[in-house]
Design a protein around this motif. Structure first.
Motif, PDB file in Angstrom:
ATOM      1  N   THR A  37      -6.490   1.426  -7.878  1.00 44.33           N
ATOM      2  CA  THR A  37      -6.934   0.243  -7.158  1.00 44.33           C
ATOM      3  C   THR A  37      -6.521   0.300  -5.699  1.00 44.33           C
ATOM      4  O   THR A  37      -7.313   0.009  -4.794  1.00 44.33           O
ATOM      5  N   ALA A  38      -5.273   0.683  -5.436  1.00 48.80           N
ATOM      6  CA  ALA A  38      -4.791   0.774  -4.058  1.00 48.80           C
ATOM      7  C   ALA A  38      -5.575   1.818  -3.280  1.00 48.80           C
ATOM      8  O   ALA A  38      -5.937   1.609  -2.114  1.00 48.80           O
ATOM      9  N   ARG A  39      -5.860   2.956  -3.910  1.00 50.65           N
ATOM     10  CA  ARG A  39      -6.638   4.002  -3.242  1.00 50.65           C
ATOM     11  C   ARG A  39      -8.075   3.516  -2.988  1.00 50.65           C
ATOM     12  O   ARG A  39      -8.677   3.835  -1.963  1.00 50.65           O
ATOM     13  N   GLN A  40      -8.611   2.771  -3.931  1.00 49.18           N
ATOM     14  CA  GLN A  40      -9.963   2.235  -3.767  1.00 49.18           C
ATOM     15  C   GLN A  40     -10.029   1.314  -2.550  1.00 49.18           C
ATOM     16  O   GLN A  40     -10.958   1.408  -1.732  1.00 49.18           O
ATOM     17  N   ILE A  41      -9.038   0.432  -2.415  1.00 46.29           N
ATOM     18  CA  ILE A  41      -9.021  -0.490  -1.275  1.00 46.29           C
ATOM     19  C   ILE A  41      -8.855   0.286   0.022  1.00 46.29           C
ATOM     20  O   ILE A  41      -9.547   0.016   1.015  1.00 46.29           O
ATOM     21  N   ALA A  42      -7.925   1.237   0.034  1.00 41.98           N
ATOM     22  CA  ALA A  42      -7.693   2.021   1.252  1.00 41.98           C
ATOM     23  C   ALA A  42      -8.951   2.785   1.659  1.00 41.98           C
ATOM     24  O   ALA A  42      -9.292   2.858   2.848  1.00 41.98           O
ATOM     25  N   THR A  43      -9.659   3.339   0.689  1.00 42.66           N
ATOM     26  CA  THR A  43     -10.900   4.056   0.977  1.00 42.66           C
ATOM     27  C   THR A  43     -11.952   3.112   1.538  1.00 42.66           C
ATOM     28  O   THR A  43     -12.691   3.457   2.475  1.00 42.66           O
ATOM     29  N   LEU A  44     -12.017   1.894   0.989  1.00 37.86           N
ATOM     30  CA  LEU A  44     -12.975   0.902   1.478  1.00 37.86           C
ATOM     31  C   LEU A  44     -12.641   0.492   2.912  1.00 37.86           C
ATOM     32  O   LEU A  44     -13.543   0.322   3.741  1.00 37.86           O
ATOM     33  N   VAL A  45     -11.348   0.351   3.219  1.00 41.58           N
ATOM     34  CA  VAL A  45     -10.935   0.027   4.587  1.00 41.58           C
ATOM     35  C   VAL A  45     -11.415   1.107   5.552  1.00 41.58           C
ATOM     36  O   VAL A  45     -11.980   0.817   6.603  1.00 41.58           O
ATOM     37  N   ARG A  46     -11.196   2.370   5.178  1.00 40.53           N
ATOM     38  CA  ARG A  46     -11.624   3.479   6.037  1.00 40.53           C
ATOM     39  C   ARG A  46     -13.147   3.562   6.120  1.00 40.53           C
ATOM     40  O   ARG A  46     -13.709   3.766   7.203  1.00 40.53           O
ATOM     41  N   ALA A  47     -13.817   3.435   4.987  1.00 39.31           N
ATOM     42  CA  ALA A  47     -15.276   3.603   4.955  1.00 39.31           C
ATOM     43  C   ALA A  47     -15.981   2.530   5.777  1.00 39.31           C
ATOM     44  O   ALA A  47     -17.017   2.799   6.403  1.00 39.31           O
ATOM     45  N   THR A  48     -15.447   1.307   5.774  1.00 37.85           N
ATOM     46  CA  THR A  48     -16.067   0.204   6.510  1.00 37.85           C
ATOM     47  C   THR A  48     -15.474   0.038   7.903  1.00 37.85           C
ATOM     48  O   THR A  48     -15.888  -0.846   8.646  1.00 37.85           O
ATOM     49  N   ARG A  49     -14.478   0.875   8.228  1.00 36.44           N
ATOM     50  CA  ARG A  49     -13.788   0.791   9.513  1.00 36.44           C
ATOM     51  C   ARG A  49     -13.207  -0.601   9.743  1.00 36.44           C
ATOM     52  O   ARG A  49     -13.232  -1.130  10.859  1.00 36.44           O
ATOM     53  N   ALA A  50     -12.716  -1.194   8.682  1.00 36.54           N
ATOM     54  CA  ALA A  50     -12.131  -2.531   8.777  1.00 36.54           C
ATOM     55  C   ALA A  50     -10.811  -2.474   9.538  1.00 36.54           C
ATOM     56  O   ALA A  50      -9.992  -1.584   9.310  1.00 36.54           O
ATOM     57  N   SER A  51     -10.617  -3.429  10.427  1.00 34.74           N
ATOM     58  CA  SER A  51      -9.358  -3.506  11.160  1.00 34.74           C
ATOM     59  C   SER A  51      -8.681  -4.861  11.003  1.00 34.74           C
ATOM     60  O   SER A  51      -7.566  -5.056  11.480  1.00 34.74           O
ATOM     61  N   TYR A  52      -9.356  -5.786  10.324  1.00 34.64           N
ATOM     62  CA  TYR A  52      -8.778  -7.105  10.090  1.00 34.64           C
ATOM     63  C   TYR A  52      -9.091  -7.472   8.642  1.00 34.64           C
ATOM     64  O   TYR A  52     -10.247  -7.736   8.286  1.00 34.64           O
ATOM     65  N   VAL A  53      -8.078  -7.458   7.795  1.00 35.59           N
ATOM     66  CA  VAL A  53      -8.267  -7.585   6.347  1.00 35.59           C
ATOM     67  C   VAL A  53      -7.481  -8.773   5.816  1.00 35.59           C
ATOM     68  O   VAL A  53      -6.334  -9.011   6.214  1.00 35.59           O
ATOM     69  N   LEU A  54      -8.092  -9.511   4.907  1.00 37.93           N
ATOM     70  CA  LEU A  54      -7.419 -10.590   4.190  1.00 37.93           C
ATOM     71  C   LEU A  54      -7.228 -10.168   2.747  1.00 37.93           C
ATOM     72  O   LEU A  54      -8.194  -9.820   2.062  1.00 37.93           O
TER      73      LEU A  54
END
Length: 218
Positions: A37-54
């Motif tokens: 799950t943690a890897r999935q979230i981290a991958t999603l952050v990178r894939a979407t180039r998210a810089s502000y996450v809730l």
């Protein structure tokens, strides 16, 4: 354990995990699902180039744990997810974490400081619907890992906080496939039905609800 689970574990263990020590105290915790799950979230952050996450935490612990073990598990899992998000940012980015239990919130802060991510992590302690209502956003990514029955109450606030083009994921919905009827499961079903009917979102629940993902398109 199935061949598929063994292979998934091999793939996960083949990659360095600088936050593995955080799960050391997670007695009774589902280690492989937590890592995935943690890897999935981290991958999603990178894939979407998210810089502000809730990140909305507060998932109830598994049955059968005493109070001390439940607190340790909740703290370990929440801190582990938070650190993987912060670690996926690069040089800039911030994750805001909402956690109802002040002891768990303190543990997340301590883990962030210990790993030198305190500038990238902000923790809010309080009941998620009330805290989320007071936030401003807009967020690139919203991650829900809290109590299912609270999702409906936060629906409009979450949409307000998520920028158009942003993503929302529910990372603790997989048990829904096997969940019997009840207030919690019914609440999650209602929330997913709301997302599916909302023209502001494109929703993919997945066949087993593991990593529900919605994109805000308008």
């Amino acid at each position: 354990m199935s061949d598929g689970e063994d292979f998934a574990r091999d793939l996960l263990e083949a990659q360095p995990d600088r936050f593995a020590s955080v799960l050391a105290g997670a007695q009774g915790g589902p280690t492989l699902p937590a890592v995935a799950t943690a890897r999935q979230i981290a991958t999603l952050v990178r894939a979407t180039r998210a810089s502000y996450v809730l990140l909305v935490e507060g998932e109830p612990p598994p049955d059968g744990l005493d109070a001390t073990a439940a607190l340790e598990l909740a703290t370990s899992l929440a801190a582990y997810r938070t650190l993987h998000i912060a670690g996926a940012f690069g040089h800039t980015g911030q994750v805001e974490v909402v956690e109802r239990n002040p002891k768990v919130a303190a543990g997340i802060r301590e883990a962030a400081e210990r790993h030198a991510f305190d500038e990238h992590v902000r923790v809010h302690s309080g009941k998620p619907p009330a805290v989320v209502h007071a936030l401003n956003g807009p967020y690139d990514l919203i991650v829900l890992s809290g109590r299912w029955r609270e999702y409906e109450r936060m629906e409009e606030d979450l949409t307000r906080l998520l920028r158009i083009g942003g993503s929302l994921t529910i990372v603790n919905a997989a048990p829904l496939a096997a969940a019997p009827g009840g207030a919690e499961a019914d609440a999650l079903r209602r929330y997913l039905a709301l997302l599916a009917a909302d023209e502001r979102y494109l929703l993919n629940p997945g066949l087993d609800f593991a990593g529900v993902l919605a994109a805000r398109i308008r």
